[in-house]
Design an enzyme around this catalytic site. Structure first.
Site, PDB file in Angstrom:
ATOM      1  N   LYS A  43      39.857 -19.095 -37.769  1.00  0.00           N
ATOM      2  CA  LYS A  43      40.340 -19.060 -36.382  1.00  0.00           C
ATOM      3  C   LYS A  43      39.286 -19.579 -35.403  1.00  0.00           C
ATOM      4  O   LYS A  43      39.631 -20.173 -34.373  1.00  0.00           O
ATOM      5  CB  LYS A  43      40.786 -17.632 -36.020  1.00  0.00           C
ATOM      6  N   ARG A  94      59.893 -17.126 -38.383  1.00  0.00           N
ATOM      7  CA  ARG A  94      59.763 -15.665 -38.150  1.00  0.00           C
ATOM      8  C   ARG A  94      58.503 -15.359 -37.336  1.00  0.00           C
ATOM      9  O   ARG A  94      57.669 -16.247 -37.108  1.00  0.00           O
ATOM     10  CB  ARG A  94      59.781 -14.885 -39.464  1.00  0.00           C
ATOM     11  N   TYR A 103      39.232 -15.112 -42.342  1.00  0.00           N
ATOM     12  CA  TYR A 103      40.191 -15.315 -41.249  1.00  0.00           C
ATOM     13  C   TYR A 103      39.454 -15.690 -39.952  1.00  0.00           C
ATOM     14  O   TYR A 103      39.854 -16.619 -39.244  1.00  0.00           O
ATOM     15  CB  TYR A 103      40.981 -14.014 -41.078  1.00  0.00           C
ATOM     16  N   ILE A 133      49.257  -8.107 -32.361  1.00  0.00           N
ATOM     17  CA  ILE A 133      50.644  -8.353 -31.973  1.00  0.00           C
ATOM     18  C   ILE A 133      51.549  -7.728 -33.039  1.00  0.00           C
ATOM     19  O   ILE A 133      51.286  -7.854 -34.241  1.00  0.00           O
ATOM     20  CB  ILE A 133      50.915  -9.881 -31.874  1.00  0.00           C
ATOM     21  N   SER A 169      42.849 -16.557 -32.730  1.00  0.00           N
ATOM     22  CA  SER A 169      42.907 -15.086 -32.740  1.00  0.00           C
ATOM     23  C   SER A 169      41.658 -14.553 -32.034  1.00  0.00           C
ATOM     24  O   SER A 169      40.603 -15.210 -32.062  1.00  0.00           O
ATOM     25  CB  SER A 169      42.907 -14.581 -34.191  1.00  0.00           C
ATOM     26  N   ASP A 185      54.418 -26.688 -47.072  1.00  0.00           N
ATOM     27  CA  ASP A 185      53.196 -25.885 -47.075  1.00  0.00           C
ATOM     28  C   ASP A 185      52.192 -26.638 -46.201  1.00  0.00           C
ATOM     29  O   ASP A 185      51.794 -27.756 -46.537  1.00  0.00           O
ATOM     30  CB  ASP A 185      52.699 -25.768 -48.527  1.00  0.00           C
ATOM     31  N   VAL A 186      51.784 -26.042 -45.080  1.00  0.00           N
ATOM     32  CA  VAL A 186      50.935 -26.788 -44.145  1.00  0.00           C
ATOM     33  C   VAL A 186      49.569 -27.141 -44.732  1.00  0.00           C
ATOM     34  O   VAL A 186      48.888 -28.030 -44.216  1.00  0.00           O
ATOM     35  CB  VAL A 186      50.735 -26.057 -42.786  1.00  0.00           C
ATOM     36  N   ALA A 232      36.543 -17.107 -39.671  1.00  0.00           N
ATOM     37  CA  ALA A 232      36.011 -18.477 -39.791  1.00  0.00           C
ATOM     38  C   ALA A 232      37.115 -19.498 -39.540  1.00  0.00           C
ATOM     39  O   ALA A 232      36.911 -20.501 -38.840  1.00  0.00           O
ATOM     40  CB  ALA A 232      35.403 -18.676 -41.178  1.00  0.00           C
ATOM     41  N   GLY A 278      55.499 -22.495 -39.275  1.00  0.00           N
ATOM     42  CA  GLY A 278      55.789 -21.060 -39.421  1.00  0.00           C
ATOM     43  C   GLY A 278      56.728 -20.593 -38.326  1.00  0.00           C
ATOM     44  O   GLY A 278      56.571 -19.498 -37.793  1.00  0.00           O
TER      45      GLY A 278
HETATM   46  P1  NAP Z   1      53.614 -13.475 -39.924  1.00  0.00           P
HETATM   47  O1  NAP Z   1      54.714 -12.660 -39.328  1.00  0.00           O
HETATM   48  O2  NAP Z   1      52.897 -12.975 -41.128  1.00  0.00           O
HETATM   49  O3  NAP Z   1      54.171 -14.951 -40.202  1.00  0.00           O
HETATM   50  C1  NAP Z   1      53.352 -15.923 -40.780  1.00  0.00           C
HETATM   51  C2  NAP Z   1      54.008 -17.267 -40.588  1.00  0.00           C
HETATM   52  O4  NAP Z   1      53.188 -18.276 -41.176  1.00  0.00           O
HETATM   53  C3  NAP Z   1      55.379 -17.328 -41.248  1.00  0.00           C
HETATM   54  O5  NAP Z   1      56.239 -18.051 -40.417  1.00  0.00           O
HETATM   55  C4  NAP Z   1      55.079 -18.106 -42.539  1.00  0.00           C
HETATM   56  O6  NAP Z   1      56.167 -18.857 -43.022  1.00  0.00           O
HETATM   57  C5  NAP Z   1      53.985 -19.041 -42.059  1.00  0.00           C
HETATM   58  N1  NAP Z   1      53.183 -19.552 -43.169  1.00  0.00           N
HETATM   59  C6  NAP Z   1      52.331 -18.856 -43.979  1.00  0.00           C
HETATM   60  N2  NAP Z   1      51.780 -19.678 -44.895  1.00  0.00           N
HETATM   61  C7  NAP Z   1      52.292 -20.917 -44.656  1.00  0.00           C
HETATM   62  C8  NAP Z   1      52.101 -22.190 -45.250  1.00  0.00           C
HETATM   63  N3  NAP Z   1      51.270 -22.363 -46.284  1.00  0.00           N
HETATM   64  N4  NAP Z   1      52.796 -23.248 -44.763  1.00  0.00           N
HETATM   65  C9  NAP Z   1      53.660 -23.085 -43.733  1.00  0.00           C
HETATM   66  N5  NAP Z   1      53.880 -21.907 -43.117  1.00  0.00           N
HETATM   67  C10 NAP Z   1      53.195 -20.835 -43.574  1.00  0.00           C
HETATM   68  O7  NAP Z   1      52.486 -13.766 -38.858  1.00  0.00           O
HETATM   69  P2  NAP Z   1      52.489 -13.727 -37.258  1.00  0.00           P
HETATM   70  O8  NAP Z   1      51.951 -12.416 -36.852  1.00  0.00           O
HETATM   71  O9  NAP Z   1      53.785 -14.221 -36.719  1.00  0.00           O
HETATM   72  O10 NAP Z   1      51.333 -14.794 -37.017  1.00  0.00           O
HETATM   73  C11 NAP Z   1      51.559 -16.102 -36.523  1.00  0.00           C
HETATM   74  C12 NAP Z   1      50.212 -16.698 -36.143  1.00  0.00           C
HETATM   75  O11 NAP Z   1      49.572 -15.872 -35.174  1.00  0.00           O
HETATM   76  C13 NAP Z   1      49.231 -16.787 -37.326  1.00  0.00           C
HETATM   77  O12 NAP Z   1      48.482 -17.971 -37.216  1.00  0.00           O
HETATM   78  C14 NAP Z   1      48.349 -15.576 -37.127  1.00  0.00           C
HETATM   79  O13 NAP Z   1      47.089 -15.751 -37.704  1.00  0.00           O
HETATM   80  C15 NAP Z   1      48.271 -15.524 -35.611  1.00  0.00           C
HETATM   81  N6  NAP Z   1      47.887 -14.233 -35.083  1.00  0.00           N
HETATM   82  C16 NAP Z   1      48.644 -13.109 -35.312  1.00  0.00           C
HETATM   83  C17 NAP Z   1      48.223 -11.896 -34.791  1.00  0.00           C
HETATM   84  C18 NAP Z   1      49.001 -10.627 -34.995  1.00  0.00           C
HETATM   85  O14 NAP Z   1      48.483  -9.550 -34.625  1.00  0.00           O
HETATM   86  N7  NAP Z   1      50.201 -10.656 -35.538  1.00  0.00           N
HETATM   87  C19 NAP Z   1      47.028 -11.815 -34.054  1.00  0.00           C
HETATM   88  C20 NAP Z   1      46.282 -12.979 -33.835  1.00  0.00           C
HETATM   89  C21 NAP Z   1      46.725 -14.176 -34.348  1.00  0.00           C
HETATM   90  P3  NAP Z   1      57.351 -18.194 -43.900  1.00  0.00           P
HETATM   91  O15 NAP Z   1      58.244 -17.497 -42.923  1.00  0.00           O
HETATM   92  O16 NAP Z   1      58.030 -19.319 -44.582  1.00  0.00           O
HETATM   93  O17 NAP Z   1      56.679 -17.254 -44.859  1.00  0.00           O
END
Ligand code: NAP
Length: 244
Positions: free
Chosen positions: A157, A13, A153, A186, A140, A61-62, A155, A10
């Site tokens: 994390k 972005r 989610y 974030i 998370s 797809d991971v 579970a 991922g």
């Molecule tokens: P995001 O902007 O929604 O981006 C999600 C990322 O995951 C994208 O790069 C997407 O790829 C990728 N992805 C989704 N399904 C996938 C799959 N099946 N195979 C490969 N890649 C996949 O999320 P984010 O906020 O950057 O989050 C990144 C990580 O941080 C996640 O694990 C999330 O749970 C964790 N996190 C986020 C927050 C927050 O507040 N934002 C808080 C705690 C933890 P594409 O670009 O190709 O769609």
């Protein structure tokens, strides 16, 4: 001198891209994984030009073991090594337990948790051969303290934390360090869907009174996943503005 290589799931972005930029600034070549068909590969390649590193963009797809296997093979064919794996890909499918559909539970577990297993299992043989490697998985705060409406989610994390603690013990003898970061809220696409009212409530509960940035997560991931970390393993670092 051969450059180090970081593979970030991922990585095209959000938090993953900020992590990729941090590693690129530190001279790492990159394998950036994405899954969405609308990913603009040319734009991403152009954005990384300023860092003078090589970027391999790999669609996979991971949650699909075979697709992960092909991605890791392509990475090794191009670079011959993977020094750091960042398990960042993740999704949410929020709902209260009473309304949560089975497929939404399965989806979140298979991408967030099984995806972390798939990639870690596939990358570690190459790290074991080199007797060096670092794995950072994005958990998370929700995996640490739970959250109503996010049982799937949470579970996934929390599972990542237990998985990481276990592989850290298994792989320590080969000098492979495995850690988690646990972000709070974030500002990314994931949280942009929340209403202004919900965001205000969230900010009020954070001692630092604001959401974190993707760059603030990237700094911590580099701290744990870069070559200067030689003695921290099996840990989870909360990056949440003081929430927990
Ligand atoms: P995001 O902007 O929604 O981006 C999600 C990322 O995951 C994208 O790069 C997407 O790829 C990728 N992805 C989704 N399904 C996938 C799959 N099946 N195979 C490969 N890649 C996949 O999320 P984010 O906020 O950057 O989050 C990144 C990580 O941080 C996640 O694990 C999330 O749970 C964790 N996190 C986020 C927050 C927050 O507040 N934002 C808080 C705690 C933890 P594409 O670009 O190709 O769609």
């Amino acid at each position: 001198m051969e450059r180090r290589v970081a593979l970030i799931t991922g990585g095209a972005r959000g938090i993953g891209k900020a992590i990729a930029e941090k590693f690129a600034k530190n001279g790492y070549d990159l394998v950036l994984n994405y899954v969405s068909d609308n990913t603009n590969l040319e734009e991403i390649q152009n954005e990384f030009k300023e860092y003078n590193v090589e970027v391999l963009l790999e669609k996979a797809d991971v949650s699909n073991f075979e697709q992960c296997e092909n991605m890791v093979k392509a990475a090794i064919e191009k670079f011959g090594r993977i020094d750091t794996l960042v398990n960042n890909a993740g999704v949410t499918r929020d709902n209260l337990l009473m309304r949560m559909k089975e497929e939404d539970f399965d989806k979140v577990i298979s991408i967030n948790l099984k995806g972390t297993f798939n990639m870690t299992k596939l990358v570690t043989p190459y790290m074991m051969k080199k007797r060096e490697g670092r794995i950072v998985s994005i958990s998370s705060v929700v995996g640490v303290v739970g959250n109503a409406g996010q049982s799937n989610y949470a579970a996934s994390k929390a599972g990542i934390i237990g998985f990481t603690k276990s592989v850290a013990k298994e792989l320590a003898s080969r000098n492979i360090l495995a850690n988690c970061v646990a972000p709070g809220f974030i500002a990314t696409d994931m949280t942009s869907v929340l209403s202004d009212k919900v965001k205000e409530n969230i900010n009020a509960q954070i001692p630092l009174k604001r959401m974190g940035t993707a760059e603030e997560i990237a700094n911590a991931v580099y701290f744990l996943g870069g070559e200067e970390n030689t003695y921290i393993t099996g840990q989870t670092l909360n990056i949440d503005g003081g929430m927990i």
